[in-house]
Every structure is written in structure tokens, then in C-alpha cells.
Scaffold this active site. Structure first.
Site: not given
Length: 159
Positions: A79, A146
Site C-alpha cells: 500500500d 502498512e
């Protein structure tokens, strides 16, 4: 995206980064990038696993003569921070990052670039697709979410 990106060196890394950045990958909305990584690993003929929290693991066997060495684990997160300038019209759910070369810099047009951790992902992709680097077994771990919760890292199971 500027075609100049694809001419940067190391070429393989920048091309993988460009391909990755073409895929929407906002935190908590990683379905497309997960599918992209699964396809990437399977197209290389490698073993691909999606764990219960949706982390992607791609396994590459050791090259001949290195089978008895310890496995190397490489990790990066899929991400990215999804922020844009106030005057930029951009949909992180449907659009890829518009990258361009500006002198010695690679930039994004009105949004974050996604280099954290897209360049890590692209580097690992480059190693996985290489055919000329002797190596022990490799496990590439691509975690999710994350940037907003560490969901992938926290949910990673032993083994």
C-alpha cells in the site's frame, strides 16, 4: 506516465515501479495490487501464497549449488499513502500514479509518488525475475496496510 521513466537505470527496477504504480493501491483497498502481485509471481512460474490477512508471499527456489544455504526473506509493503494536492482531481480507487522525470528527480503529478514502499516492491520484483543472480531460496513477503494500521505485519502468522 512519462515514457522517460522506463528509460531510467536500473531499467528493470524502474519498469517494475512504473507497472506497480499503474495499479491503484491505497491502504485498506489493496485488492488490485494483490492480484497484480499474484499474477506477477505466477507468470514467473513461482509459488505464490496469499495468507489469511491477504499478504502475498512469492517463493523462488535456490539456484543450483545454493540449495543448502539459508533462505533469504525480503519484505516490502504494497500500500501507499494516498494524498493529493488540493487542486488535483485524482481518484486513488481507480487511477494509477502519473509519474514523470523532472531533471534528476522522479515525481508524481499532483499526488504522492508511492516510492514508500513501491521502490522496495519493485526492487524485490526485479530480483525475483532475474535469471543471472546466484541465490539461496528466496521468500518475498509483500504485506498490506502498512500505512494505516500495520494489518499485514501484525497478522502475519509464524512459518
Amino acid at each position: 506516465m512519462s515514457s522517460a521513466i522506463r528509460n531510467l537505470e536500473p531499467n528493470r527496477v524502474w519498469n517494475n515501479f512504473a507497472d506497480l504504480n499503474a495499479v491503484p493501491r491505497a491502504s485498506k483497498k489493496e485488492e488490485r495490487v494483490i492480484a497484480f502481485m499474484v499474477d506477477f509471481g505466477k507468470n514467473l512460474g513461482l509459488d505464490v501464497v496469499i495468507d489469511p490477512v491477504q499478504n502475498v508471499i512469492i517463493k523462488k527456489p535456490a539456484t543450483k549449488g545454493m540449495e543448502n544455504r539459508k533462505t533469504i526473506v525480503m519484505q516490502s509493503h504494497l500500500d501507499m499513502v494516498h494524498q493529493k494536492n488540493n487542486d488535483t482531481v485524482f481518484d486513488f480507487d481507480t487511477e494509477g500514479i502519473k509519474m514523470y522525470v523532472d531533471g534528476d528527480w522522479v515525481r508524481a503529478d499532483g499526488t504522492t509518488l508511492g516510492a514508500d514502499n513501491g521502490l522496495g516492491v519493485a526492487s524485490i520484483m526485479s530480483i525475483l525475475e532475474s535469471t543471472d543472480i546466484p541465490h539461496p531460496a528466496i521468500e518475498a513477503l509483500f504485506t498490506i496496510d502498512e500505512e494505516t494500521g500495520m494489518t499485514g505485519a501484525i497478522g502475519l502468522q509464524a512459518g
